[in-house]
Design a protein around this motif. Structure first.
Motif, short mmCIF file in Angstrom:
data_model
loop_
_atom_site.label_atom_id
_atom_site.label_comp_id
_atom_site.label_asym_id
_atom_site.label_seq_id
_atom_site.Cartn_x
_atom_site.Cartn_y
_atom_site.Cartn_z
N GLU A 339 0.83 -1.21 0.00
CA GLU A 339 0.00 0.00 0.00
C GLU A 339 0.86 1.26 0.00
N LEU A 340 1.93 1.26 0.81
CA LEU A 340 2.82 2.42 0.83
C LEU A 340 3.49 2.61 -0.52
N TYR A 341 3.97 1.52 -1.10
CA TYR A 341 4.62 1.60 -2.42
C TYR A 341 3.62 2.10 -3.47
N ARG A 342 2.40 1.55 -3.46
CA ARG A 342 1.39 1.94 -4.44
C ARG A 342 1.05 3.42 -4.31
N GLN A 343 0.93 3.90 -3.08
CA GLN A 343 0.56 5.29 -2.85
C GLN A 343 1.66 6.23 -3.37
N LEU A 344 2.91 5.86 -3.16
CA LEU A 344 4.01 6.70 -3.64
C LEU A 344 4.07 6.70 -5.17
N VAL A 345 3.94 5.52 -5.77
CA VAL A 345 3.99 5.44 -7.24
C VAL A 345 2.85 6.26 -7.85
N SER A 346 1.66 6.17 -7.27
CA SER A 346 0.53 6.94 -7.79
C SER A 346 0.79 8.44 -7.70
N ALA A 347 1.36 8.88 -6.58
CA ALA A 347 1.66 10.30 -6.41
C ALA A 347 2.71 10.76 -7.41
N LEU A 348 3.67 9.90 -7.72
CA LEU A 348 4.68 10.24 -8.71
C LEU A 348 4.07 10.32 -10.11
N GLN A 349 3.18 9.39 -10.41
CA GLN A 349 2.54 9.39 -11.73
C GLN A 349 1.64 10.60 -11.91
N ARG A 350 0.97 11.02 -10.84
CA ARG A 350 0.10 12.20 -10.91
C ARG A 350 0.90 13.50 -10.84
N ARG A 351 2.21 13.36 -10.58
CA ARG A 351 3.11 14.50 -10.40
C ARG A 351 2.78 15.32 -9.15
N ASP A 352 2.11 14.65 -8.19
CA ASP A 352 1.98 15.29 -6.88
C ASP A 352 3.34 15.35 -6.21
N LEU A 353 4.19 14.40 -6.55
CA LEU A 353 5.59 14.38 -6.12
C LEU A 353 6.45 14.51 -7.37
N THR A 354 7.35 15.48 -7.39
CA THR A 354 8.17 15.71 -8.58
C THR A 354 9.64 15.76 -8.19
N PRO A 355 10.36 14.64 -8.33
CA PRO A 355 11.80 14.61 -8.03
C PRO A 355 12.59 15.50 -8.99
N ASP A 356 13.81 15.85 -8.59
CA ASP A 356 14.68 16.65 -9.45
C ASP A 356 15.34 15.77 -10.51
N ASP A 357 16.29 16.34 -11.25
CA ASP A 357 16.93 15.61 -12.34
C ASP A 357 17.69 14.39 -11.86
N GLN A 358 18.13 14.40 -10.60
CA GLN A 358 18.85 13.25 -10.03
C GLN A 358 17.90 12.24 -9.37
N GLY A 359 16.60 12.44 -9.51
CA GLY A 359 15.63 11.51 -8.94
C GLY A 359 15.45 11.67 -7.45
N CYS A 360 15.73 12.86 -6.93
CA CYS A 360 15.64 13.11 -5.48
C CYS A 360 14.58 14.17 -5.21
N LEU A 361 13.78 13.94 -4.16
CA LEU A 361 12.77 14.91 -3.75
C LEU A 361 12.80 15.02 -2.23
#
Length: 718
Positions: A339-361
């Motif tokens: 569930e934690l993994y799914r929630q994070l992946v969904s937020a990344l796909q929706r761009r609610d979370l946007t890491p920088d060019d090095q993949g860090c947020l």
């Protein structure tokens, strides 16, 4: 001696015992000075011994025997703390634990300083080096690999070995003939007792990929498996007989973070001498950190879930209750992690979370985004339930090992697997707890961030690091140890102990004693040159300026070291200078040891030699005499706050009404600059020059403060 007769270190030492101790220190010094040829008394060293002795005797504060001593290069810190520390520890029936940051200093202590002092010291003492488990081979794995067992990959599909293989991805390529020959020699040397099984004492290099297949690991090498005769456990047994233990900061703090007494003696039984103490805060921060690679941890649990039913065959009917609890724990933990993994992946796909060019947020202000609190809370609770379920399984397997020795191979593999799962479950539990830890008013929040794995595009890693570790060090060590002596050549920043004191959790009024001793070297006989430059490092023209300036300062110089702030700038300058015909030894193009060997060979052969290096060459590099006479520092060592930890620390200082530059960046730059300049003079007869290619030393107001904090070189502004 019964406990009732042992001295209470919370009470002032009696005058008689103080006198006895001081007499021992004086007598040891007298014997040492007479035995050493060409012995010259060092005033600063003798003063350091005297101050250490006063702190240990409780003369300053009997309830808090802590000394912070900055002792400049050339004072002889190690011999000073051996003279003061060993007699006191032996009289008080305590262990002396000497912790260092570098392997070079550990080797110096074990191979030079302790053997030098040993014949002249009373009471006599035994000493040993404590190393991490991974520095030792596992005798069983060495034997199996030599025989080819670990290379076959032909495991029984129903075996626990397959689970371990899947978890560890042990699909190694076949051994080369050279590796097979080396394994045979290692096994023979271990069998006949000529090699103790540790990596550092093997006479030739061991490839990392090969060593990883035979090194001892927590989950596969435990006393309950009957492996007490393995190199790691034999070394641990020897530590119990030692009066003086040399260790590195990482191992010391790992032991302290688990409560102490795991690998090393309990803090109450120790006098700690922390050499290179300016590293303590950063190492403590690493020990308190957590990284949760969610997809990898999920795969491991799912793989274990497929095979844990095989435990029925080993435990029988007596283990059904424990296995049922284990199944229940897995049935809760795997969905929580999913569930934690799914929630994070969904937020990344929706761009609610946007890491920088090095993949860090980084999660600013330390707050968790996207409602992660709820799934992390469930994960923490379910991890704890799973941890509790694994304990009884491990105990019952250990019992079965005694009852059914014929199944020892399967039981050992199962125990190793349980240990691995427990380690991962503890990571999940503790990491989740740290991510969720509430920040109280006026408390420093941890740095929390997310990383996307560069290799596994589907992996999501949650990371958390405490920013303030002083309270941890106070809890783990300062409040518990018999005494603590912290020494380094660089503990002050901008001529003040405040920056270091705050980083390690000491207060100006807590009874700790502070001492600062300058180096006896002739700094005024060496020049520190600040050329007139056209631009500052922030300018786009700075790279071109370096390519122009560095050759000017290499002219007619026989032994040079050029220090850069980044690999990019170093490699770019190397390319430019080689195009001009310069011969350069560049960090990263060969091993550090090989580069230094070649540099010394060229200097001994009267050839000019130029070393290019980055920050790691600015500390711990020892090139005395004619091996270094020209030091060029291309840029002031200000850390660029690009890492999540540095960004979070600067953010917190600013939000608290402070100035991140003045409180964090400038003191740290001062300490690093002193370290870098310390490469030039390594003995009393050394001389040379330092060239600083950063005009901010004269153009910025803080430049004078940085210069005043340096040793008293003769400063020339050209």
């Amino acid at each position: 001696m019964p406990d009732s007769q042992k001295p209470d270190l919370n009470k002032p030492t009696t005058n008689k015992s103080t006198g006895d101790y001081q007499s021992l220190v004086r007598d040891n010094y007298r014997r040492l000075s007479k035995a050493l040829p060409n012995f010259k008394p060092r005033r600063e060293q003798n003063y350091l011994v005297a101050e250490m002795s006063k702190v240990l005797s409780g003369r300053y504060d009997a309830g808090r025997r802590i000394l912070v001593a900055e002792a400049g290069t050339g004072i002889g810190k190690s011999l000073a703390y051996l003279q003061a520390g060993i007699p006191w520890a032996r009289m008080q029936q305590k262990k002396l634990v000497i912790s260092t940051a570098t392997l070079a200093l550990q080797e110096q202590l074990i191979e030079k300083d302790l053997p030098l002092f040993h014949p002249h010291c009373k009471p006599s003492f035994k000493f040993a080096l404590a190393k991490g488990r991974a520095r030792y081979c596992c005798a069983r794995r060495l034997s199996d690999l030599r025989a080819g067992a670990a290379q076959t990959q032909m495991f029984d599909p129903g075996s626990f070995e397959q689970v371990l293989s899947d978890n560890h991805l042990l699909a190694h390529p076949p051994l080369t003939e050279s590796q097979q020959n080396q394994l045979a020699k290692m096994w023979q040397a271990y069998s006949d007792g000529s090699w103790a099984g540790d990596k550092d004492s093997w006479p030739t290099p061991i490839e990392t990929a090969l060593w990883q297949q035979i090194q001892a690991e927590r989950h596969s090498c435990q006393p309950m498996l009957g492996h007490q005769s393995c190199p790691f456990h034999k070394a641990r047994a020897e530590l119990e007989q030692a009066d003086v233990i040399v260790v590195n900061h990482a191992l010391l703090l790992a032991d302290l973070s688990m409560g102490g007494g795991i690998v090393l003696p309990e803090p109450e039984q120790c006098l700690y001498i922390l050499d290179e103490a300016h590293h303590i805060a950063s190492v403590a921060r690493d020990q308190g950190s957590a990284r949760l690679a969610l997809r990898q941890l999920r795969r491991s649990l799912e793989q274990f879930n497929k095979w844990h039913g095989k435990l029925n065959d080993l435990l029988g009917s007596d283990g059904q209750g424990a296995i049922a609890k284990l199944q229940h724990g897995l049935a809760q933990l795997i969905p929580s992690l999913n569930e934690l993994y799914r929630q994070l992946v969904s937020a990344l796909q929706r761009r609610d979370l946007t890491p920088d060019d090095q993949g860090c947020l980084r999660f600013t202000t330390g707050d968790l985004p996207c409602g992660l609190d709820e799934p992390l809370t469930r994960l923490k609770e379910d991890s704890q339930i799973f941890c509790r379920a694994l304990g009884p399984i491990s105990s019952q397997l250990a019992e079965q090992l005694k009852i059914n020795p014929s199944q020892s191979a399967a039981i050992e593999a199962a125990l190793a697997m349980i240990s691995l799962q427990l380690l991962q479950a503890e990571q999940l539990r503790d990491g989740s707890a740290l991510l969720l830890k509430p920040t109280l008013e006026k408390q420093t929040p941890p740095a929390r961030w997310l990383e996307l794995d560069a290799k596994d595009k589907q992996e999501v890693v949650l990371c958390v690091t405490p920013l303030a570790v002083g309270h941890l060090l106070e809890q783990w060590c300062w409040s518990r140890a018999s005494a603590v002596i912290m020494v380094s050549a660089t503990l002050t920043a901008l001529n003040d102990f405040g920056y270091f004191r705050r980083s390690v959790g000491l207060r100006a009024d807590d009874g700790s004693h502070y001492l600062r001793l300058n180096s006896p070297f002739d700094y005024q006989g060496s020049r520190l040159i600040i050329p007139h430059l056209a631009c500052e490092p922030s300018s786009e023209q700075f790279d071109a300026l370096l390519a122009e300036q560095i050759p000017l300062w290499l002219t007619d110089q026989s032994a040079s070291l050029v220090l850069f702030s980044s690999y990019r700038q170093m490699n770019q300058a190397a390319t430019a200078l080689r195009a001009q015909g310069h011969s350069i030894l560049v960090q990263g193009e060969a091993s550090r040891q090989a580069l230094l060997h070649l540099h010394r060979e060229k200097c001994d052969g009267k050839q000019s030699s130029v070393l290019f290096g980055t920050g790691s060459f600015a500390e711990g590099l020892d090139l005395p005499g004619h091996y270094l006479t020209n030091l060029i520092i291309t840029k002031l060592p200000f850390a660029v706050p690009t890492s999540p930890v540095e960004e979070a620390m600067a953010e917190w200082i600013t939000q608290s009404g402070g100035n991140a530059f003045m409180q964090l960046a400038l003191p740290e730059a001062s300490r690093k600059l002193i370290q870098a300049c310390g490469r030039l003079l390594r003995s009393e007869t050394d001389e040379g020059r330092i060239v600083l290619l950063d005009k901010r030393l004269v153009s910025k107001r803080y430049g004078s403060a940085l210069l005043q904090a340096l040793p008293p070189f003769t400063i020339l502004k050209e």
